[in-house]
Scaffold this motif. Structure first.
Motif, PDB file in Angstrom:
ATOM      1  N   LEU A  22     -18.917 -16.141 -15.358  1.00  0.00           N
ATOM      2  CA  LEU A  22     -19.044 -14.568 -15.614  1.00  0.00           C
ATOM      3  C   LEU A  22     -19.401 -14.148 -16.998  1.00  0.00           C
ATOM      4  O   LEU A  22     -18.483 -14.403 -17.723  1.00  0.00           O
ATOM      5  CB  LEU A  22     -17.700 -13.824 -14.912  1.00  0.00           C
ATOM      6  N   ARG A  24     -19.586 -11.501 -19.974  1.00  0.00           N
ATOM      7  CA  ARG A  24     -19.063 -10.081 -20.620  1.00  0.00           C
ATOM      8  C   ARG A  24     -18.360  -9.133 -19.499  1.00  0.00           C
ATOM      9  O   ARG A  24     -19.048  -8.102 -19.576  1.00  0.00           O
ATOM     10  CB  ARG A  24     -20.210  -9.503 -21.231  1.00  0.00           C
ATOM     11  N   THR A  25     -17.660  -9.788 -18.679  1.00  0.00           N
ATOM     12  CA  THR A  25     -17.067  -8.683 -17.442  1.00  0.00           C
ATOM     13  C   THR A  25     -16.401  -7.861 -18.408  1.00  0.00           C
ATOM     14  O   THR A  25     -15.170  -8.107 -19.281  1.00  0.00           O
ATOM     15  CB  THR A  25     -16.259  -9.805 -16.645  1.00  0.00           C
ATOM     16  N   SER A  26     -16.210  -6.557 -17.815  1.00  0.00           N
ATOM     17  CA  SER A  26     -15.484  -5.521 -18.428  1.00  0.00           C
ATOM     18  C   SER A  26     -14.116  -5.416 -17.949  1.00  0.00           C
ATOM     19  O   SER A  26     -13.186  -5.120 -18.230  1.00  0.00           O
ATOM     20  CB  SER A  26     -16.238  -4.185 -18.115  1.00  0.00           C
ATOM     21  N   HIS A  27     -14.114  -5.671 -16.337  1.00  0.00           N
ATOM     22  CA  HIS A  27     -12.660  -5.267 -15.903  1.00  0.00           C
ATOM     23  C   HIS A  27     -12.092  -6.597 -15.170  1.00  0.00           C
ATOM     24  O   HIS A  27     -12.664  -7.265 -14.585  1.00  0.00           O
ATOM     25  CB  HIS A  27     -13.172  -4.338 -14.490  1.00  0.00           C
ATOM     26  N   ASN A  30     -11.993  -7.381 -11.860  1.00  0.00           N
ATOM     27  CA  ASN A  30     -13.248  -8.246 -10.979  1.00  0.00           C
ATOM     28  C   ASN A  30     -13.223  -9.954 -11.070  1.00  0.00           C
ATOM     29  O   ASN A  30     -13.506 -10.543 -10.534  1.00  0.00           O
ATOM     30  CB  ASN A  30     -14.519  -7.721 -11.809  1.00  0.00           C
ATOM     31  N   ILE A  31     -12.472 -10.317 -12.250  1.00  0.00           N
ATOM     32  CA  ILE A  31     -12.454 -11.712 -12.835  1.00  0.00           C
ATOM     33  C   ILE A  31     -11.414 -12.194 -11.850  1.00  0.00           C
ATOM     34  O   ILE A  31     -11.532 -13.104 -11.023  1.00  0.00           O
ATOM     35  CB  ILE A  31     -11.870 -11.960 -14.020  1.00  0.00           C
ATOM     36  N   LEU A  48     -15.671 -18.017 -18.265  1.00  0.00           N
ATOM     37  CA  LEU A  48     -15.759 -16.652 -18.580  1.00  0.00           C
ATOM     38  C   LEU A  48     -16.143 -16.434 -20.068  1.00  0.00           C
ATOM     39  O   LEU A  48     -15.785 -17.089 -21.000  1.00  0.00           O
ATOM     40  CB  LEU A  48     -14.451 -15.757 -18.652  1.00  0.00           C
ATOM     41  N   PRO A  51     -14.961 -12.148 -22.086  1.00  0.00           N
ATOM     42  CA  PRO A  51     -14.488 -10.846 -21.390  1.00  0.00           C
ATOM     43  C   PRO A  51     -13.712 -10.046 -22.142  1.00  0.00           C
ATOM     44  O   PRO A  51     -13.247 -10.254 -23.148  1.00  0.00           O
ATOM     45  CB  PRO A  51     -13.610 -11.919 -20.585  1.00  0.00           C
ATOM     46  N   ASN A 129     -22.550  -8.734 -16.392  1.00  0.00           N
ATOM     47  CA  ASN A 129     -21.763  -7.352 -16.616  1.00  0.00           C
ATOM     48  C   ASN A 129     -21.808  -6.520 -15.713  1.00  0.00           C
ATOM     49  O   ASN A 129     -22.964  -6.211 -15.266  1.00  0.00           O
ATOM     50  CB  ASN A 129     -21.929  -6.867 -18.373  1.00  0.00           C
ATOM     51  N   GLU A 130     -20.738  -5.729 -15.522  1.00  0.00           N
ATOM     52  CA  GLU A 130     -20.787  -4.805 -14.296  1.00  0.00           C
ATOM     53  C   GLU A 130     -21.874  -3.718 -14.404  1.00  0.00           C
ATOM     54  O   GLU A 130     -22.367  -3.122 -13.412  1.00  0.00           O
ATOM     55  CB  GLU A 130     -19.291  -3.957 -14.150  1.00  0.00           C
ATOM     56  N   LEU A 159     -19.455  -6.835  -8.650  1.00  0.00           N
ATOM     57  CA  LEU A 159     -19.542  -8.135  -9.407  1.00  0.00           C
ATOM     58  C   LEU A 159     -18.585  -9.317  -8.350  1.00  0.00           C
ATOM     59  O   LEU A 159     -19.379 -10.301  -8.116  1.00  0.00           O
ATOM     60  CB  LEU A 159     -18.696  -8.231 -10.721  1.00  0.00           C
TER      61      LEU A 159
END
Ligand code: SAH
Length: 262
Positions: A22, A24-27, A30-31, A48, A51, A129-130, A159
């Protein structure tokens, strides 16, 4: 005749060659959702890249009982680090981008991933990213793009749900027929993502050294060259030859520079 893995442990070995990355996940939720999604389908490896928040209680809240996947998640600052060792990289994207990669359905991607794993290769499935998805330079590290066939005017899934769809297809493909394990051949496997990255750095530096760009922006040509070599999937020995060619070109450029200054 190709052999089939005849025990669960063979399937486990193959499964361990697949990783979910995953980017640059923002939330953090979601991870957690993604961890649960991959755990329900029998997978464990989560990477990740940069993140926004991790570890985070929200990730654990959404993971339900898939805590172990989060505990073992590998966090890296750069995509290149997360892809080290991968010989097949598949990028999930809701949108068609101007990177001209082959496009696969999740089902086709699952078959391809198992085949690569059965041939001893490491496989990465990468998710963006989302809000912004995978950037062009991230997709440029992929061998193919995977699009979940959603409706045209609202194509972007959440995501974790996109991870679920891909993990489900992988499980289906793995259960339907244990992937054939080819008998070993003399053929060298494709170079991994880290070796490819080192080659691209050398290629970029050489193009600079030989003054190839002549004032034009180097980004476009580098994306095109990446596309060419991602398609060719050179092995480590072939990369060594290419490094040799580049090193000689650099040496000649240096000599020419010295002669010019003399
Ligand atoms: N607006 C972004 C959407 C990001 S959704 C974009 O257009 O790319 C977050 C991530 O979920 C995406 O980067 C992708 O990896 C995955 N995803 C969401 N919908 C998808 C779809 N229809 N097909 C494939 N991947 C999808």
């Amino acid at each position: 005749m190709p052999e089939r893995p005849d025990s669960m442990s063979d399937l486990e070995t193959l499964r361990a060659r697949l990783r979910f990355v995953l980017v640059r996940t923002s939330h953090p939720g979601n991870i957690g959702g993604a961890a649960r999604a991959i755990r329900t389908m029998g997978f464990t490896r989560l990477h990740l890249v940069d993140p926004a928040r991790f570890p985070d209680p929200e990730a654990y809240a959404l993971a339900a009982s898939a805590d172990a996947v989060l505990d073992q998640a590998v966090v890296s600052p750069q995509l290149t680090d997360a892809l080290t060792g991968s010989q097949l990289v598949l990028g999930l994207s809701a949108r068609r981008r101007d990177v001209h990669l082959p496009e696969l359905t999740p089902e086709q991607a699952a078959t391809k991933a198992w085949q690569a794993a059965a041939a001893g290769q490491e496989v990465s499935l990468i998710f963006g990213n989302e809000r912004t998805g995978l950037e062009n330079d991230e997709l440029a590290r992929c061998h193919a793009m995977v699009m979940i066939p959603s409706v045209e005017d609202y194509s972007s899934l959440n995501l974790a749900q996109a991870v679920q769809v891909m993990a489900y297809e992988l499980r289906k493909a793995g259960l339907a027929e244990a992937p054939a394990v080819p008998t070993p051949t003399d053929e060298e496997p494709p170079a991994d993502a880290a070796l490819m990255e080192r080659f691209y750095q050398h290629l970029a530096q050489t193009l600079d050294d030989i003054e190839f760009h002549k004032g034009r922006a180097p980004e476009t040509i580098m994306l095109r060259l990446r596309r060419l070599f991602q398609r060719a999937r050179p092995d480590a020995r072939e990369l060594r030859i290419l490094h040799g060619v580049l090193a000689d070109a650099q040496r000649m450029a240096q000599l020419a520079g010295k002669a010019g200054n003399a």
